[in-house]
Enzyme design. Structure first.
Site, PDB file in Angstrom:
ATOM      1  CE1 TYR A 147      -3.721   2.464   0.561  1.00 43.48           C
ATOM      2  CE2 TYR A 147      -2.418   3.291   2.392  1.00 43.48           C
ATOM      3  CZ  TYR A 147      -3.481   3.433   1.523  1.00 43.48           C
ATOM      4  OH  TYR A 147      -4.309   4.535   1.612  1.00 43.48           O
ATOM      5  CG  ASP A 181     -15.201   6.984  10.707  1.00 42.04           C
ATOM      6  OD1 ASP A 181     -15.238   5.827  10.227  1.00 42.04           O
ATOM      7  OD2 ASP A 181     -15.887   7.345  11.682  1.00 42.04           O
ATOM      8  CB  THR A 182     -13.856   5.811   4.581  1.00 44.76           C
ATOM      9  OG1 THR A 182     -12.791   4.863   4.681  1.00 44.76           O
ATOM     10  CG2 THR A 182     -13.290   7.219   4.442  1.00 44.76           C
ATOM     11  NE  ARG A 205      -3.009   5.152  11.996  1.00 41.51           N
ATOM     12  CZ  ARG A 205      -3.027   4.311  10.973  1.00 41.51           C
ATOM     13  NH1 ARG A 205      -2.218   3.283  10.958  1.00 41.51           N
ATOM     14  NH2 ARG A 205      -3.805   4.504   9.940  1.00 41.51           N
TER      15      ARG A 205
HETATM   16  P1  NAD Z   1     -13.309   3.228   0.485  1.00 38.82           P
HETATM   17  O1  NAD Z   1     -12.126   2.317   0.511  1.00 38.82           O
HETATM   18  O2  NAD Z   1     -14.297   3.142   1.599  1.00 38.82           O
HETATM   19  O3  NAD Z   1     -14.067   3.040  -0.902  1.00 38.82           O
HETATM   20  C1  NAD Z   1     -13.351   2.768  -2.060  1.00 38.82           C
HETATM   21  C2  NAD Z   1     -14.258   2.901  -3.276  1.00 38.82           C
HETATM   22  O4  NAD Z   1     -13.470   2.457  -4.391  1.00 38.82           O
HETATM   23  C3  NAD Z   1     -15.500   2.007  -3.228  1.00 38.82           C
HETATM   24  O5  NAD Z   1     -16.638   2.768  -3.577  1.00 38.82           O
HETATM   25  C4  NAD Z   1     -15.210   0.932  -4.262  1.00 38.82           C
HETATM   26  O6  NAD Z   1     -16.367   0.451  -4.911  1.00 38.82           O
HETATM   27  C5  NAD Z   1     -14.292   1.680  -5.221  1.00 38.82           C
HETATM   28  N1  NAD Z   1     -13.482   0.776  -6.034  1.00 38.82           N
HETATM   29  C6  NAD Z   1     -12.840  -0.348  -5.630  1.00 38.82           C
HETATM   30  N2  NAD Z   1     -12.246  -0.947  -6.671  1.00 38.82           N
HETATM   31  C7  NAD Z   1     -12.493  -0.164  -7.754  1.00 38.82           C
HETATM   32  C8  NAD Z   1     -12.154  -0.260  -9.123  1.00 38.82           C
HETATM   33  N3  NAD Z   1     -11.425  -1.282  -9.604  1.00 38.82           N
HETATM   34  N4  NAD Z   1     -12.576   0.717  -9.967  1.00 38.82           N
HETATM   35  C9  NAD Z   1     -13.315   1.747  -9.499  1.00 38.82           C
HETATM   36  N5  NAD Z   1     -13.679   1.887  -8.208  1.00 38.82           N
HETATM   37  C10 NAD Z   1     -13.277   0.923  -7.356  1.00 38.82           C
HETATM   38  O7  NAD Z   1     -12.813   4.704   0.319  1.00 38.82           O
HETATM   39  P2  NAD Z   1     -11.807   5.579   1.196  1.00 38.82           P
HETATM   40  O8  NAD Z   1     -11.418   4.909   2.470  1.00 38.82           O
HETATM   41  O9  NAD Z   1     -12.425   6.919   1.220  1.00 38.82           O
HETATM   42  O10 NAD Z   1     -10.484   5.607   0.296  1.00 38.82           O
HETATM   43  C11 NAD Z   1     -10.439   6.352  -0.899  1.00 38.82           C
HETATM   44  C12 NAD Z   1      -8.999   6.636  -1.251  1.00 38.82           C
HETATM   45  O11 NAD Z   1      -8.382   7.363  -0.195  1.00 38.82           O
HETATM   46  C13 NAD Z   1      -8.143   5.392  -1.478  1.00 38.82           C
HETATM   47  O12 NAD Z   1      -7.228   5.639  -2.532  1.00 38.82           O
HETATM   48  C14 NAD Z   1      -7.403   5.259  -0.167  1.00 38.82           C
HETATM   49  O13 NAD Z   1      -6.170   4.586  -0.305  1.00 38.82           O
HETATM   50  C15 NAD Z   1      -7.191   6.725   0.185  1.00 38.82           C
HETATM   51  N6  NAD Z   1      -6.923   6.934   1.609  1.00 38.82           N
HETATM   52  C16 NAD Z   1      -7.852   6.573   2.541  1.00 38.82           C
HETATM   53  C17 NAD Z   1      -7.548   6.758   3.895  1.00 38.82           C
HETATM   54  C18 NAD Z   1      -8.524   6.365   4.979  1.00 38.82           C
HETATM   55  O14 NAD Z   1      -8.128   6.356   6.155  1.00 38.82           O
HETATM   56  N7  NAD Z   1      -9.759   6.040   4.667  1.00 38.82           N
HETATM   57  C19 NAD Z   1      -6.314   7.306   4.267  1.00 38.82           C
HETATM   58  C20 NAD Z   1      -5.404   7.659   3.281  1.00 38.82           C
HETATM   59  C21 NAD Z   1      -5.722   7.473   1.948  1.00 38.82           C
END
Ligand code: NAD
Length: 245
Positions: A147, A181-182, A205
Site C-alpha cells: 500500500y 473514517d470511511t 496514532r
Molecule cells: P473506500 O475504501 O471506503 O471506498 C473505495 C471505493 O473504491 C468504493 O466505492 C469501491 O467500490 C471503489 N473501487 C474499488 N475498486 C475499484 C475499481 N477497480 N474501480 C473503481 N472503483 C473501485 O474509500 P476511502 O477509504 O475513502 O479511500 C479512498 C482513497 O483514499 C483510497 O485511494 C485510499 O487509499 C485513500 N486513503 C484513505 C484513507 C482512509 O483512512 N480512509 C487514508 C489515506 C488514503
C-alpha cells in the site's frame, strides 16, 4: 457563486468514503461532476444530486477508461481516488498481491491521466488531484508494504506530471490523508477481530484524539481542484490530524 462554477470534473471511487464526499462537494460548488465507481448500486445514491452524473468505471480496465475519456472530452478537474489497502509486510505480500495493488492504486491513475491529459493540454488548463496517503514516501506504517509503495509511486508520478506539463497550464497535486473514517476503514477495524480494539489501535496514532472525516479530505480536494490553488502544483498536501508530525 460556487468555487467550481462552469467546471467539469471526473472522479473515481465516488460511491463511498472520500470519493463520494468529494463528488458531492464538487457538485455543491457548481461543477458538472461525472462520478464513477465499480459499484453501480451505491453510485446510484448520487444520481439525485444536482450536477452529478454517474458512470460505471472499473479503473483497472484501460479500454473502459479510454472510452469514458472519448465520451466526455475535455475535463477541467480529474480526481483519481480509487485505492485499496492491502495488509501485510513484504514477506506476507505475494507477487499477485503486488500486481493487484499496483494495478488498482497506481496504474489506474497512470492510465486515467494519459486518457484525460491531452484534452487538458489542448485547452491549456486542468487540475489533476491524485489520492496518495501519509503512508507512502512520507511515513512508514506497519503492515502496509505494498500500500505504502503504491502511494509513494503516486507522489512520484504526480510530481513528474506537474513538472512536465506546467507550461501547458496543468497542475497536478496529491492529497496525503492520515486515518479517515470511511466504510473501508470500518471494515479494516472489523477484520481485526474486535471492532472496538480496532478503533483503539487506530486512535492510538491520532494526536487529535479523533479520526478524520471524508469531508475534511474533500475540502482539500476542492481547494486543489479550484482556481484558488492556481499557484500550487507538484505538492503532496497532508491532511492527517498531525499523525506525521
Ligand atoms: P473506500 O475504501 O471506503 O471506498 C473505495 C471505493 O473504491 C468504493 O466505492 C469501491 O467500490 C471503489 N473501487 C474499488 N475498486 C475499484 C475499481 N477497480 N474501480 C473503481 N472503483 C473501485 O474509500 P476511502 O477509504 O475513502 O479511500 C479512498 C482513497 O483514499 C483510497 O485511494 C485510499 O487509499 C485513500 N486513503 C484513505 C484513507 C482512509 O483512512 N480512509 C487514508 C489515506 C488514503
Amino acid at each position: 457563486m460556487g468555487r467550481l462554477d462552469g467546471k467539469v470534473a471526473v472522479t473515481t471511487a465516488a460511491a463511498q468514503g472520500i470519493g463520494r464526499a468529494t463528488a458531492e462537494t464538487f457538485a455543491r460548488e457548481g461543477a458538472r461532476v461525472i462520478a464513477t465507481d465499480i459499484n453501480v448500486e451505491k453510485l446510484k445514491e448520487l444520481e439525485a444530486i444536482p450536477g452529478i452524473e454517474i458512470r460505471k468505471l472499473d479503473v483497472t480496465d484501460n479500454e473502459a477508461i479510454k472510452a469514458l475519456a472519448a465520451e466526455i472530452g475535455h475535463v477541467d478537474i480529474l480526481f483519481n481516488c480509487a485505492g485499496f489497502v492491502f495488509h501485510g509486510t513484504i514477506l506476507e505480500t505475494t507477487e499477485k498481491d503486488f500486481d493487484f495493488s499496483m494495478n488498482l492504486n497506481m496504474k489506474s491513475m497512470f492510465n486515467m491521466i494519459k486518457a484525460f491529459l491531452p484534452k487538458m493540454i489542448e485547452k491549456k488548463s486542468g487540475s489533476i488531484v491524485n489520492m496518495a496517503s501519509v503512508c507512502s514516501s512520507l511515513k512508514g506504517s506497519g503492515s502496509r508494504c505494498i500500500y505504502g509503495t503504491t502511494k509513494a509511486a503516486i507522489i512520484g508520478m504526480s510530481k513528474s506530471v506537474a513538472c512536465d506539463f506546467i507550461k501547458d497550464g496543468i497542475r497536478c497535486n496529491c492529497i496525503a490523508p492520515g486515518t479517515v473514517d470511511t466504510p473501508s476503514l470500518r471494515e479494516r477495524m472489523g477484520q481485526m477481530g474486535d471492532p472496538e480494539k480496532g478503533m483503539e489501535f487506530f486512535m492510538r496514532r491520532q494526536p487529535t484524539g479523533r479520526l478524520g472525516t471524508a469531508q475534511e479530505v474533500a475540502n482539500i480536494a476542492l481547494f486543489l481542484a479550484s482556481d484558488e490553488a492556481s499557484f500550487v502544483t507538484g505538492t503532496e498536501y497532508k491532511v492527517d490530524g498531525g499523525w506525521s508530525i
